[in-house]
Design a protein around this motif. Structure first.
Motif, PDB file in Angstrom:
ATOM      1  N   GLY A 119      33.967  76.181 -16.770  1.00 12.58           N
ATOM      2  CA  GLY A 119      35.058  76.453 -15.843  1.00 12.58           C
ATOM      3  C   GLY A 119      35.278  75.408 -14.767  1.00 12.58           C
ATOM      4  N   ALA A 120      34.980  74.138 -15.067  1.00  9.14           N
ATOM      5  CA  ALA A 120      35.153  73.099 -14.052  1.00  9.14           C
ATOM      6  C   ALA A 120      36.630  72.907 -13.683  1.00  9.14           C
ATOM      7  CB  ALA A 120      34.566  71.779 -14.539  1.00  9.14           C
ATOM      8  N   LEU A 121      37.519  73.118 -14.645  1.00  9.36           N
ATOM      9  CA  LEU A 121      38.951  72.899 -14.355  1.00  9.36           C
ATOM     10  C   LEU A 121      39.507  73.916 -13.354  1.00  9.36           C
ATOM     11  CD1 LEU A 121      41.612  71.457 -14.798  1.00  9.36           C
ATOM     12  CD2 LEU A 121      41.923  72.752 -16.887  1.00  9.36           C
ATOM     13  N   GLN A 140      29.109  65.468 -17.229  1.00 13.57           N
ATOM     14  CA  GLN A 140      29.707  65.951 -18.480  1.00 13.57           C
ATOM     15  C   GLN A 140      31.023  66.687 -18.238  1.00 13.57           C
ATOM     16  OE1 GLN A 140      26.511  66.269 -17.655  1.00 13.57           O
ATOM     17  NE2 GLN A 140      25.164  66.400 -19.427  1.00 13.57           N
ATOM     18  N   ARG A 143      35.557  64.734 -16.745  1.00 12.94           N
ATOM     19  CA  ARG A 143      36.890  64.452 -17.280  1.00 12.94           C
ATOM     20  C   ARG A 143      37.817  65.667 -17.240  1.00 12.94           C
ATOM     21  NH1 ARG A 143      37.969  59.724 -19.591  1.00 12.94           N
ATOM     22  NH2 ARG A 143      39.611  60.594 -20.870  1.00 12.94           N
ATOM     23  N   GLU A 144      37.262  66.844 -17.458  1.00  8.28           N
ATOM     24  CA  GLU A 144      38.138  68.016 -17.394  1.00  8.28           C
ATOM     25  C   GLU A 144      38.558  68.310 -15.954  1.00  8.28           C
ATOM     26  OE1 GLU A 144      34.799  70.817 -18.934  1.00  8.28           O
ATOM     27  OE2 GLU A 144      36.176  72.103 -17.863  1.00  8.28           O
ATOM     28  N   VAL A 147      41.504  66.098 -14.261  1.00  8.49           N
ATOM     29  CA  VAL A 147      42.906  66.368 -14.578  1.00  8.49           C
ATOM     30  C   VAL A 147      43.695  66.635 -13.296  1.00  8.49           C
ATOM     31  CG1 VAL A 147      44.395  68.104 -15.620  1.00  8.49           C
ATOM     32  CG2 VAL A 147      42.434  67.241 -16.876  1.00  8.49           C
ATOM     33  N   VAL A 177      41.610  59.994 -14.187  1.00  4.95           N
ATOM     34  CA  VAL A 177      42.108  59.926 -15.557  1.00  4.95           C
ATOM     35  C   VAL A 177      43.621  59.926 -15.509  1.00  4.95           C
ATOM     36  CG1 VAL A 177      41.992  61.003 -17.820  1.00  4.95           C
ATOM     37  CG2 VAL A 177      40.139  61.335 -16.209  1.00  4.95           C
ATOM     38  N   THR A 179      46.040  61.332 -16.922  1.00  8.98           N
ATOM     39  CA  THR A 179      46.149  62.431 -17.873  1.00  8.98           C
ATOM     40  C   THR A 179      47.429  62.354 -18.678  1.00  8.98           C
ATOM     41  OG1 THR A 179      46.810  63.664 -15.938  1.00  8.98           O
ATOM     42  CG2 THR A 179      44.695  64.186 -16.913  1.00  8.98           C
ATOM     43  N   GLU A 182      47.345  59.731 -21.443  1.00  8.34           N
ATOM     44  CA  GLU A 182      46.412  60.149 -22.480  1.00  8.34           C
ATOM     45  C   GLU A 182      46.989  61.314 -23.282  1.00  8.34           C
ATOM     46  OE1 GLU A 182      42.257  61.634 -21.685  1.00  8.34           O
ATOM     47  OE2 GLU A 182      42.184  59.542 -21.045  1.00  8.34           O
ATOM     48  N   PHE A 183      47.610  62.215 -22.528  1.00  6.00           N
ATOM     49  CA  PHE A 183      48.169  63.422 -23.123  1.00  6.00           C
ATOM     50  C   PHE A 183      49.247  63.076 -24.139  1.00  6.00           C
ATOM     51  CE2 PHE A 183      51.427  66.832 -22.659  1.00  6.00           C
ATOM     52  CZ  PHE A 183      50.688  67.882 -23.178  1.00  6.00           C
TER      53      PHE A 183
ATOM     54  N   SER B  36      38.174  75.598 -20.779  1.00  5.41           N
ATOM     55  CA  SER B  36      37.205  75.196 -19.758  1.00  5.41           C
ATOM     56  C   SER B  36      36.324  76.380 -19.371  1.00  5.41           C
ATOM     57  CB  SER B  36      37.947  74.654 -18.538  1.00  5.41           C
ATOM     58  OG  SER B  36      37.092  74.474 -17.456  1.00  5.41           O
ATOM     59  N   VAL B  37      36.951  77.543 -19.173  1.00  3.64           N
ATOM     60  CA  VAL B  37      36.201  78.735 -18.794  1.00  3.64           C
ATOM     61  C   VAL B  37      35.246  79.133 -19.914  1.00  3.64           C
ATOM     62  CG1 VAL B  37      36.436  81.203 -18.353  1.00  3.64           C
ATOM     63  CG2 VAL B  37      37.896  79.594 -17.173  1.00  3.64           C
ATOM     64  N   GLN B  43      33.583  66.783 -24.363  1.00  2.00           N
ATOM     65  CA  GLN B  43      33.208  66.024 -23.174  1.00  2.00           C
ATOM     66  C   GLN B  43      34.174  64.896 -22.844  1.00  2.00           C
ATOM     67  OE1 GLN B  43      29.540  63.886 -22.345  1.00  2.00           O
ATOM     68  NE2 GLN B  43      28.544  65.795 -22.920  1.00  2.00           N
ATOM     69  N   SER B  46      40.264  65.320 -21.676  1.00  2.00           N
ATOM     70  CA  SER B  46      40.591  65.918 -20.392  1.00  2.00           C
ATOM     71  C   SER B  46      41.558  67.076 -20.605  1.00  2.00           C
ATOM     72  CB  SER B  46      41.169  64.873 -19.447  1.00  2.00           C
ATOM     73  OG  SER B  46      42.062  64.036 -20.128  1.00  2.00           O
ATOM     74  N   ALA B  49      45.748  68.065 -25.884  1.00  2.00           N
ATOM     75  CA  ALA B  49      47.082  67.517 -26.134  1.00  2.00           C
ATOM     76  C   ALA B  49      47.773  68.177 -27.315  1.00  2.00           C
ATOM     77  CB  ALA B  49      46.990  66.015 -26.364  1.00  2.00           C
TER      78      ALA B  49
END
Lengths: 197, 296
Positions: A119-121, A140, A143-144, A147, A177, A179, A182-183, B36-37, B43, B46, B49
């Motif tokens: 749940g880092a995001l 680790q 990157r998330e 965002v 990033v 995003t 990349e997206f 994410s949760v 890893q 991000s 997509a």
């Protein structure tokens, strides 16, 4: 001495800020209050080992830790890092300059390295919403969390790095990033195609 | 999708995300949050997509499918948010597991309540399932003979309950290809071309619903809008009436047939829903006919 460190708890898809208050006074006991579940209660042993193995000493004081809001159940091991930093800060080993502008999450191993959390995001989104300047997450997860823009997201491998960063002795690399680029680059990158059917 | 083994059902399902319109940034953010949760993010990635494609094995439990547990975690339906949930071998799933799908399919979100708190996870996904027509798999096969008794076939098909079937808009029969067709080297239409067509249809819909809040595509129309945008001429109404009585379709099926017909018309770039659009939409309700197994 009383210090406050900020962590977060993930409820469903959103995160709630959790303030970890640590007070160190005369004595040698350790109290952890504020509705911790088993994984959080066990963090005491992990934190003691991690602090000792990172070259610091666990303070020989009476430590009271309160996790607020007290009625919210604290689950998971993501509070290890704020707890450890709070204990070191209460022992005046960590400067308080950046602490109040920083949210952090992370699980500790016994040797002080940081382990990824879930749940880092959502936490990063909440941190920006609350107006925090920095967010420290395990390498680790970086990157998330990165965002989210308008927030400095730092990834750390070891507790030592976090302590040195907060003391201003060392800098952590900001992860930024792009995003969007990349997206859009990955968007039409498929393994399968209907032409094969 | 219903068809004998090896006719390409799973193959087509796997390619489905490649023809869906690309994720928007906000959709991607929602999906990434759920992953994410659940701690299921890669890893080095991000934002997610591409639309997720989840294909749980048929031994999956109810909790794993819709989410839950002591600290409620998102289930497969939520992980498939804004993407595709593919159930291969649908009749092999346990009945209770399939029935829990009914409500999330309709509401596009799932509310998990526990004594102390409740959490809501979004789960707006496209449900795709594949199955064999009978236990041996070769019922209705052009060459191979089926060895199942009518009773067995009936029981097999009835593992999928009516309410669930009612929610499946497109029910198609897949027939195996002959050797000549297989060995033909000319490649089929590629995903990019199909996707372009899908996106064009989506664009028409975006324009049409520009004035309506929260509605972006045909699937989200309410019944009032349906009457306005998918109005039928007299001949089509008559056809739909006879189809409804003959197939004994539900009110939900009625709405859904109209939506599918509207979408077919959009794909062709037609402004109005015409009779052949409607006929095609009704044709996609193959399994609703009670006599599917007896028809032969």
């Amino acid at each position: 001495m009383l210090v406050k460190v900020f962590g977060a708890s993930v409820q469903g898809l959103s995160a709630l800020p959790v303030t970890v208050e640590v007070n160190a006074s005369r004595g040698i006991k350790f109290f952890l209050v504020g509705l911790p579940d088993n994984a959080v209660k066990e963090s005491h042993e992990r934190i003691v080992a991690a602090i000792e193995n990172s070259g610091y000493r666990f303070p020989t004081k009476q430590i009271v830790v309160n996790m607020a809001p007290a009625d919210l159940r604290k689950e998971g091991a993501g509070y290890d890092l704020p707890l450890a930093i709070g204990i070191l800060a209460a022992d005046e080993k960590v400067s308080l300059d950046k602490l109040e502008r920083t949210m952090m999450i992370g699980e500790l191993s016994l040797d002080g390295t940081l382990q990824p959390v879930k749940g880092a995001l959502p936490v990063a989104i909440k941190a920006r919403e609350m107006g925090f300047e920095n967010l420290i997450v395990p390498e680790q997860n970086v990157r998330e969390a990165a965002v989210v823009n308008q927030l400095k997201v730092f990834g750390a491998n070891h507790m030592n790095q976090v302590v040195r960063f907060l003391n201003g002795e060392d800098v952590l690399q900001i992860t930024d990033v792009d995003t969007r680029a990349e997206f859009y680059a990955q968007q039409s990158n498929f393994d399968f195609d209907f032409a094969d059917v | 999708m219903i068809g004998p083994p090896g006719s390409g059902k799973s193959m087509m399902a796997k390619r489905l995300p490649s023809i869906l319109p690309p994720l928007s940034l906000s959709e991607s953010l929602e999906t990434t949050q759920i992953h994410s949760v659940a701690g299921k993010l890669n890893q080095d990635c991000s934002l997610i997509a591409q639309r997720p494609f989840r294909s749980p094995h048929h031994t999956i439990s109810q909790v794993a499918l819709v989410g839950g547990g002591q600290n409620p975690q998102p289930g497969e339906v939520s992980l498939a948010h804004n993407g595709v949930l593919f159930c291969d071998e649908l009749p092999e799933f346990s009945r209770s597991v399939l029935e829990v799908l009914r409500q999330p399919l309709e509401d596009r979100q799932i509310n998990i309540s526990r004594a102390k708190y409740s959490v809501t996870y979004p789960c707006s996904f496209m449900f795709v399932a594949s199955m064999n027509p009978c236990p041996c798999g070769y019922y209705n096969h052009p060459q191979k003979a089926c060895v199942c008794t009518p009773g067995q076939i009936h029981r097999y098909l009835h593992k999928i309950s009516g309410p669930l079937l009612d929610r499946i808009d497109l029910q198609i029969e897949i027939t195996p290809l002959s050797f000549e067709e297989l060995s033909r080297t000319a490649p089929g239409e590629n995903s990019a071309t199909i996707r372009e067509r899908v996106m064009r249809a989506r664009q028409i819909q975006e324009q049409r619903y520009a004035g309506c809040q929260g509605v972006h595509c045909n699937a989200q129309m309410n019944s009032r809008m349906l009457r306005q945008y998918a109005a039928l001429d007299e001949q089509s109404t008559e056809m739909l009436r006879s189809a409804m009585t003959r197939l004994q379709l539900s009110a939900r099926a009625y709405d859904r047939i109209l939506k599918v017909a509207r979408t077919i018309a959009d794909l062709e770039g037609c402004e109005n829903v015409l009779t052949h659009h409607l006929a095609e939409a009704i044709g996609y309700r193959n399994l609703d006919r009670d006599d599917w197994a007896e028809r032969g």
